[in-house]
Motif scaffolding. Structure first.
Motif, mmCIF file in Angstrom:
data_model
loop_
_atom_site.group_PDB
_atom_site.id
_atom_site.type_symbol
_atom_site.label_atom_id
_atom_site.label_comp_id
_atom_site.label_asym_id
_atom_site.label_seq_id
_atom_site.Cartn_x
_atom_site.Cartn_y
_atom_site.Cartn_z
ATOM 1 N N LYS A 1 -3.121 -6.192 5.671
ATOM 2 C CA LYS A 1 -4.427 -6.616 5.156
ATOM 3 C C LYS A 1 -5.318 -7.093 6.300
ATOM 4 C CE LYS A 1 -6.534 -9.478 1.605
ATOM 5 N NZ LYS A 1 -6.312 -10.482 0.553
ATOM 6 N N GLY A 2 -4.720 -7.759 7.289
ATOM 7 C CA GLY A 2 -5.472 -8.213 8.458
ATOM 8 C C GLY A 2 -6.003 -7.049 9.288
ATOM 9 N N GLN A 3 -5.352 -5.891 9.199
ATOM 10 C CA GLN A 3 -5.782 -4.701 9.936
ATOM 11 C C GLN A 3 -6.701 -3.813 9.098
ATOM 12 O OE1 GLN A 3 -4.903 -3.964 13.217
ATOM 13 N NE2 GLN A 3 -4.115 -6.047 13.196
ATOM 14 N N GLY A 4 -6.986 -4.217 7.848
ATOM 15 C CA GLY A 4 -7.873 -3.440 6.987
ATOM 16 C C GLY A 4 -7.140 -2.442 6.101
ATOM 17 N N CYS B 1 -2.104 2.985 3.110
ATOM 18 C CA CYS B 1 -3.395 2.323 2.978
ATOM 19 C C CYS B 1 -4.279 3.156 2.052
ATOM 20 C CB CYS B 1 -4.059 2.178 4.347
ATOM 21 S SG CYS B 1 -3.002 1.362 5.564
ATOM 22 N N GLU B 2 -4.580 2.628 0.884
ATOM 23 C CA GLU B 2 -5.408 3.356 -0.078
ATOM 24 C C GLU B 2 -6.834 2.830 -0.127
ATOM 25 O OE1 GLU B 2 -3.331 3.486 -3.787
ATOM 26 O OE2 GLU B 2 -1.689 4.657 -2.956
ATOM 27 N N ASP B 3 -7.068 1.661 0.423
ATOM 28 C CA ASP B 3 -8.409 1.063 0.457
ATOM 29 C C ASP B 3 -8.624 0.468 1.846
ATOM 30 O OD1 ASP B 3 -8.810 1.591 -2.302
ATOM 31 O OD2 ASP B 3 -7.752 -0.244 -2.832
ATOM 32 N N GLY B 4 -9.837 0.053 2.094
ATOM 33 C CA GLY B 4 -10.145 -0.648 3.332
ATOM 34 C C GLY B 4 -10.448 0.285 4.483
ATOM 35 N N ALA B 5 -10.488 -0.309 5.689
ATOM 36 C CA ALA B 5 -10.862 0.424 6.894
ATOM 37 C C ALA B 5 -9.840 1.492 7.278
ATOM 38 C CB ALA B 5 -11.021 -0.556 8.057
ATOM 39 N N VAL C 1 -1.268 5.186 7.382
ATOM 40 C CA VAL C 1 -0.021 4.480 7.100
ATOM 41 C C VAL C 1 0.120 3.326 8.080
ATOM 42 C CG1 VAL C 1 2.492 4.679 7.069
ATOM 43 C CG2 VAL C 1 1.109 6.539 6.186
ATOM 44 N N PHE C 2 0.464 2.150 7.555
ATOM 45 C CA PHE C 2 0.717 0.977 8.380
ATOM 46 C C PHE C 2 2.224 0.784 8.427
ATOM 47 C CE2 PHE C 2 1.472 -3.526 9.047
ATOM 48 C CZ PHE C 2 0.597 -3.830 10.078
ATOM 49 N N MET C 3 2.786 0.671 9.647
ATOM 50 C CA MET C 3 4.220 0.458 9.788
ATOM 51 C C MET C 3 4.471 -0.768 10.643
ATOM 52 S SD MET C 3 5.849 4.252 10.022
ATOM 53 C CE MET C 3 7.483 3.648 9.660
ATOM 54 N N ALA C 4 5.558 -1.463 10.307
ATOM 55 C CA ALA C 4 5.927 -2.657 11.060
ATOM 56 C C ALA C 4 7.441 -2.716 11.202
ATOM 57 C CB ALA C 4 5.422 -3.914 10.355
ATOM 58 N N ARG C 5 7.876 -3.325 12.312
ATOM 59 C CA ARG C 5 9.305 -3.533 12.574
ATOM 60 C C ARG C 5 9.553 -5.023 12.536
ATOM 61 N NH1 ARG C 5 12.514 -4.681 17.094
ATOM 62 N NH2 ARG C 5 14.500 -3.578 17.114
ATOM 63 N N CYS C 6 10.538 -5.418 11.750
ATOM 64 C CA CYS C 6 10.854 -6.835 11.609
ATOM 65 C C CYS C 6 12.279 -7.087 12.094
ATOM 66 C CB CYS C 6 10.727 -7.279 10.157
ATOM 67 S SG CYS C 6 9.075 -7.025 9.469
ATOM 68 N N GLU C 7 12.405 -8.022 13.017
ATOM 69 C CA GLU C 7 13.720 -8.418 13.508
ATOM 70 C C GLU C 7 13.910 -9.892 13.198
ATOM 71 O OE1 GLU C 7 16.379 -8.354 17.586
ATOM 72 O OE2 GLU C 7 14.479 -7.281 17.517
ATOM 73 N N LEU C 8 14.899 -10.173 12.379
ATOM 74 C CA LEU C 8 15.164 -11.542 11.904
ATOM 75 C C LEU C 8 13.891 -12.179 11.356
ATOM 76 C CD1 LEU C 8 17.542 -12.722 14.763
ATOM 77 C CD2 LEU C 8 18.173 -11.902 12.486
ATOM 78 N N ARG C 9 13.175 -11.412 10.554
ATOM 79 C CA ARG C 9 11.937 -11.821 9.846
ATOM 80 C C ARG C 9 10.750 -12.052 10.772
ATOM 81 N NH1 ARG C 9 13.646 -15.404 4.597
ATOM 82 N NH2 ARG C 9 15.343 -14.056 3.933
ATOM 83 N N GLN C 10 10.848 -11.624 12.013
ATOM 84 C CA GLN C 10 9.709 -11.676 12.939
ATOM 85 C C GLN C 10 9.169 -10.250 13.020
ATOM 86 O OE1 GLN C 10 8.658 -14.655 14.342
ATOM 87 N NE2 GLN C 10 10.203 -15.444 12.913
ATOM 88 N N CYS C 11 7.972 -10.036 12.482
ATOM 89 C CA CYS C 11 7.435 -8.682 12.338
ATOM 90 C C CYS C 11 6.345 -8.387 13.366
ATOM 91 C CB CYS C 11 6.871 -8.504 10.931
ATOM 92 S SG CYS C 11 8.087 -8.807 9.638
#
Length: 119
Positions: free
Chosen positions: A71-74, A97-101, A106-116
């Motif tokens: 959401k912070g990236q739009g 991403c269906e709305d916004g900027a 597609v937004f992707m993130a990697r989370c290691e021990l809940r740090q994304c």
């Protein structure tokens, strides 16, 4: 004597009548209907002809965090951030991403021990 034979004759008649139940012939059961072959869904292929794997949508422990980052990236809308890898100390999330900027991306993130971090 005549009265003693009456119940006996009724008993014999009932027993003989019941025997016809066991000797009666029934029509054979109808054959089962043939089962139509299930056609698999056509495989999705990339431009090189390599099959594309479809991953079912699953939420993970960091789905909400990744959704806030997106959401912070739009990037908003859709089902939200879905877990792409198996649950564990290192997880990868994907969000359409269906709305916004970032609409249509597609937004992707990697989370290691809940740090994304964004990929």
């Amino acid at each position: 004597m005549r009265h003693a034979l009456a119940p006996l004759s009724i008993l014999v008649a009932v027993l003989l009548g019941g025997c016809t139940l066991f000797n009666s012939r029934t029509a054979p059961a109808p054959a089962p209907a043939p089962v139509a072959a299930v056609q698999p869904a056509p495989a999705l292929l990339d431009t090189n002809g390599t099959p594309i794997e479809r991953v079912p949508f699953r939420t993970g422990v960091s789905s909400a965090t990744v959704e806030k980052m997106a959401k912070g990236q739009g990037c908003t809308g859709g089902q939200g951030a879905g877990l792409v890898t198996e649950a564990g100390p290192v997880e990868v999330y994907r969000m359409r991403c269906e709305d916004g900027a970032m609409r249509g991306k597609v937004f992707m993130a990697r989370c290691e021990l809940r740090q994304c971090v964004r990929m």
